[in-house]
Design a protein around this motif. Sequence first.
Motif, PDB file in Angstrom:
ATOM      1  N   ALA A  50      57.723 -47.013  23.812  1.00 42.54           N
ATOM      2  CA  ALA A  50      57.925 -45.716  24.468  1.00 42.54           C
ATOM      3  C   ALA A  50      59.258 -45.644  25.209  1.00 42.54           C
ATOM      4  O   ALA A  50      59.962 -44.636  25.118  1.00 42.54           O
ATOM      5  CB  ALA A  50      56.775 -45.424  25.421  1.00 42.54           C
ATOM      6  N   ASP A  51      59.635 -46.697  25.933  1.00 41.04           N
ATOM      7  CA  ASP A  51      60.898 -46.676  26.674  1.00 41.04           C
ATOM      8  C   ASP A  51      62.097 -46.634  25.731  1.00 41.04           C
ATOM      9  O   ASP A  51      63.057 -45.893  25.964  1.00 41.04           O
ATOM     10  CB  ASP A  51      61.015 -47.895  27.589  1.00 41.04           C
ATOM     11  CG  ASP A  51      60.016 -47.849  28.726  1.00 41.04           C
ATOM     12  OD1 ASP A  51      59.552 -46.735  29.066  1.00 41.04           O
ATOM     13  OD2 ASP A  51      59.693 -48.917  29.271  1.00 41.04           O
ATOM     14  N   ARG A  52      62.041 -47.425  24.675  1.00 43.33           N
ATOM     15  CA  ARG A  52      63.142 -47.448  23.709  1.00 43.33           C
ATOM     16  C   ARG A  52      63.226 -46.134  22.946  1.00 43.33           C
ATOM     17  O   ARG A  52      64.305 -45.649  22.639  1.00 43.33           O
ATOM     18  CB  ARG A  52      62.977 -48.611  22.726  1.00 43.33           C
ATOM     19  CG  ARG A  52      62.969 -49.968  23.371  1.00 43.33           C
ATOM     20  CD  ARG A  52      64.337 -50.281  23.996  1.00 43.33           C
ATOM     21  NE  ARG A  52      64.332 -51.491  24.768  1.00 43.33           N
ATOM     22  CZ  ARG A  52      64.806 -52.646  24.339  1.00 43.33           C
ATOM     23  NH1 ARG A  52      65.328 -52.753  23.145  1.00 43.33           N
ATOM     24  NH2 ARG A  52      64.770 -53.696  25.122  1.00 43.33           N
ATOM     25  N   TYR A  53      62.068 -45.541  22.631  1.00 44.03           N
ATOM     26  CA  TYR A  53      62.054 -44.236  21.964  1.00 44.03           C
ATOM     27  C   TYR A  53      62.694 -43.187  22.875  1.00 44.03           C
ATOM     28  O   TYR A  53      63.504 -42.378  22.420  1.00 44.03           O
ATOM     29  CB  TYR A  53      60.637 -43.815  21.586  1.00 44.03           C
ATOM     30  CG  TYR A  53      60.553 -42.379  21.136  1.00 44.03           C
ATOM     31  CD1 TYR A  53      61.120 -41.982  19.926  1.00 44.03           C
ATOM     32  CD2 TYR A  53      59.949 -41.415  21.929  1.00 44.03           C
ATOM     33  CE1 TYR A  53      61.075 -40.659  19.523  1.00 44.03           C
ATOM     34  CE2 TYR A  53      59.900 -40.093  21.532  1.00 44.03           C
ATOM     35  CZ  TYR A  53      60.464 -39.717  20.331  1.00 44.03           C
ATOM     36  OH  TYR A  53      60.418 -38.406  19.928  1.00 44.03           O
ATOM     37  N   ALA A  54      62.357 -43.209  24.157  1.00 41.74           N
ATOM     38  CA  ALA A  54      62.941 -42.260  25.105  1.00 41.74           C
ATOM     39  C   ALA A  54      64.457 -42.432  25.169  1.00 41.74           C
ATOM     40  O   ALA A  54      65.204 -41.446  25.212  1.00 41.74           O
ATOM     41  CB  ALA A  54      62.318 -42.428  26.482  1.00 41.74           C
ATOM     42  N   GLN A  55      64.924 -43.677  25.167  1.00 41.39           N
ATOM     43  CA  GLN A  55      66.363 -43.931  25.189  1.00 41.39           C
ATOM     44  C   GLN A  55      67.013 -43.445  23.890  1.00 41.39           C
ATOM     45  O   GLN A  55      68.065 -42.795  23.934  1.00 41.39           O
ATOM     46  CB  GLN A  55      66.640 -45.413  25.385  1.00 41.39           C
ATOM     47  CG  GLN A  55      68.117 -45.736  25.468  1.00 41.39           C
ATOM     48  CD  GLN A  55      68.388 -47.225  25.641  1.00 41.39           C
ATOM     49  OE1 GLN A  55      67.459 -48.031  25.690  1.00 41.39           O
ATOM     50  NE2 GLN A  55      69.646 -47.570  25.705  1.00 41.39           N
ATOM     51  N   TYR A  56      66.397 -43.732  22.738  1.00 43.04           N
ATOM     52  CA  TYR A  56      66.919 -43.260  21.450  1.00 43.04           C
ATOM     53  C   TYR A  56      66.981 -41.735  21.444  1.00 43.04           C
ATOM     54  O   TYR A  56      67.970 -41.145  21.010  1.00 43.04           O
ATOM     55  CB  TYR A  56      66.032 -43.768  20.296  1.00 43.04           C
ATOM     56  CG  TYR A  56      66.407 -43.176  18.969  1.00 43.04           C
ATOM     57  CD1 TYR A  56      67.466 -43.696  18.227  1.00 43.04           C
ATOM     58  CD2 TYR A  56      65.729 -42.080  18.450  1.00 43.04           C
ATOM     59  CE1 TYR A  56      67.826 -43.140  17.017  1.00 43.04           C
ATOM     60  CE2 TYR A  56      66.080 -41.524  17.247  1.00 43.04           C
ATOM     61  CZ  TYR A  56      67.128 -42.055  16.529  1.00 43.04           C
ATOM     62  OH  TYR A  56      67.491 -41.489  15.327  1.00 43.04           O
ATOM     63  N   ARG A  57      65.940 -41.119  21.941  1.00 36.78           N
ATOM     64  CA  ARG A  57      65.881 -39.652  21.966  1.00 36.78           C
ATOM     65  C   ARG A  57      67.005 -39.075  22.833  1.00 36.78           C
ATOM     66  O   ARG A  57      67.660 -38.111  22.446  1.00 36.78           O
ATOM     67  CB  ARG A  57      64.516 -39.217  22.484  1.00 36.78           C
ATOM     68  CG  ARG A  57      64.292 -37.762  22.371  1.00 36.78           C
ATOM     69  CD  ARG A  57      62.872 -37.408  22.761  1.00 36.78           C
ATOM     70  NE  ARG A  57      62.824 -35.995  22.918  1.00 36.78           N
ATOM     71  CZ  ARG A  57      62.488 -35.144  21.942  1.00 36.78           C
ATOM     72  NH1 ARG A  57      62.113 -35.600  20.786  1.00 36.78           N
ATOM     73  NH2 ARG A  57      62.504 -33.859  22.147  1.00 36.78           N
ATOM     74  N   ARG A  58      67.234 -39.673  24.017  1.00 43.96           N
ATOM     75  CA  ARG A  58      68.332 -39.224  24.888  1.00 43.96           C
ATOM     76  C   ARG A  58      69.686 -39.391  24.203  1.00 43.96           C
ATOM     77  O   ARG A  58      70.559 -38.535  24.301  1.00 43.96           O
ATOM     78  CB  ARG A  58      68.342 -40.010  26.193  1.00 43.96           C
ATOM     79  CG  ARG A  58      67.406 -39.511  27.250  1.00 43.96           C
ATOM     80  CD  ARG A  58      67.668 -40.191  28.592  1.00 43.96           C
ATOM     81  NE  ARG A  58      67.710 -41.644  28.528  1.00 43.96           N
ATOM     82  CZ  ARG A  58      66.641 -42.434  28.644  1.00 43.96           C
ATOM     83  NH1 ARG A  58      65.450 -41.903  28.826  1.00 43.96           N
ATOM     84  NH2 ARG A  58      66.771 -43.743  28.588  1.00 43.96           N
ATOM     85  N   ASP A  59      69.850 -40.513  23.519  1.00 40.79           N
ATOM     86  CA  ASP A  59      71.143 -40.833  22.912  1.00 40.79           C
ATOM     87  C   ASP A  59      71.444 -40.036  21.644  1.00 40.79           C
ATOM     88  O   ASP A  59      72.609 -39.752  21.359  1.00 40.79           O
ATOM     89  CB  ASP A  59      71.215 -42.323  22.565  1.00 40.79           C
ATOM     90  CG  ASP A  59      71.207 -43.218  23.787  1.00 40.79           C
ATOM     91  OD1 ASP A  59      71.406 -42.707  24.913  1.00 40.79           O
ATOM     92  OD2 ASP A  59      70.970 -44.433  23.621  1.00 40.79           O
ATOM     93  N   HIS A  60      70.417 -39.686  20.867  1.00 40.34           N
ATOM     94  CA  HIS A  60      70.680 -39.139  19.538  1.00 40.34           C
ATOM     95  C   HIS A  60      70.009 -37.808  19.209  1.00 40.34           C
ATOM     96  O   HIS A  60      70.452 -37.134  18.280  1.00 40.34           O
ATOM     97  CB  HIS A  60      70.268 -40.150  18.466  1.00 40.34           C
ATOM     98  CG  HIS A  60      71.002 -41.435  18.574  1.00 40.34           C
ATOM     99  ND1 HIS A  60      72.301 -41.592  18.155  1.00 40.34           N
ATOM    100  CD2 HIS A  60      70.628 -42.633  19.094  1.00 40.34           C
ATOM    101  CE1 HIS A  60      72.695 -42.829  18.387  1.00 40.34           C
ATOM    102  NE2 HIS A  60      71.702 -43.488  18.960  1.00 40.34           N
ATOM    103  N   ILE A  61      68.983 -37.433  19.917  1.00 38.99           N
ATOM    104  CA  ILE A  61      68.246 -36.224  19.540  1.00 38.99           C
ATOM    105  C   ILE A  61      68.469 -35.106  20.538  1.00 38.99           C
ATOM    106  O   ILE A  61      68.743 -33.973  20.149  1.00 38.99           O
ATOM    107  CB  ILE A  61      66.739 -36.528  19.378  1.00 38.99           C
ATOM    108  CG1 ILE A  61      66.530 -37.509  18.229  1.00 38.99           C
ATOM    109  CG2 ILE A  61      65.950 -35.252  19.148  1.00 38.99           C
ATOM    110  CD1 ILE A  61      65.117 -37.998  18.076  1.00 38.99           C
ATOM    111  N   ASP A  62      68.370 -35.391  21.821  1.00 35.43           N
ATOM    112  CA  ASP A  62      68.393 -34.350  22.842  1.00 35.43           C
ATOM    113  C   ASP A  62      69.791 -33.886  23.250  1.00 35.43           C
ATOM    114  O   ASP A  62      69.916 -32.856  23.894  1.00 35.43           O
ATOM    115  CB  ASP A  62      67.647 -34.822  24.093  1.00 35.43           C
ATOM    116  CG  ASP A  62      66.167 -34.965  23.856  1.00 35.43           C
ATOM    117  OD1 ASP A  62      65.658 -34.373  22.886  1.00 35.43           O
ATOM    118  OD2 ASP A  62      65.513 -35.678  24.631  1.00 35.43           O
TER     119      ASP A  62
END
Length: 99
Positions: free
Chosen positions: A58-70
């Motif tokens: 979950a933490d890594r997904y949130a970081q990936y999402r901040r970096d590449h999706i949002d």
Amino acid sequence: MDTEADGASRAERRARAEELLARYPGLAPDELAHLHRWFAREASALDVGLVASNEAVADRYAQYRRDHIDRLRPIDIVWGLAFGAVILGVIVFIGWWGA
């Protein structure tokens, strides 16, 4: 099409994405590209929900999402400005027409 086999392969692809997320941000460029492709083209809403709710990543997904999706991309800003210009043009036209 065999739905059980398709479900198994979907689960395997999701497991691969979770494995990559567990190592994010320390991924090789081809692994990061694979993750981008999975989220953009293969993952269903259910897949994304299952990954997001997996406490192990979950933490890594949130970081990936901040970096590449949002984040806003330049094209997003261009579309926003174009939309604003169209709305402003309609308002000016209505004001001019009504005068």
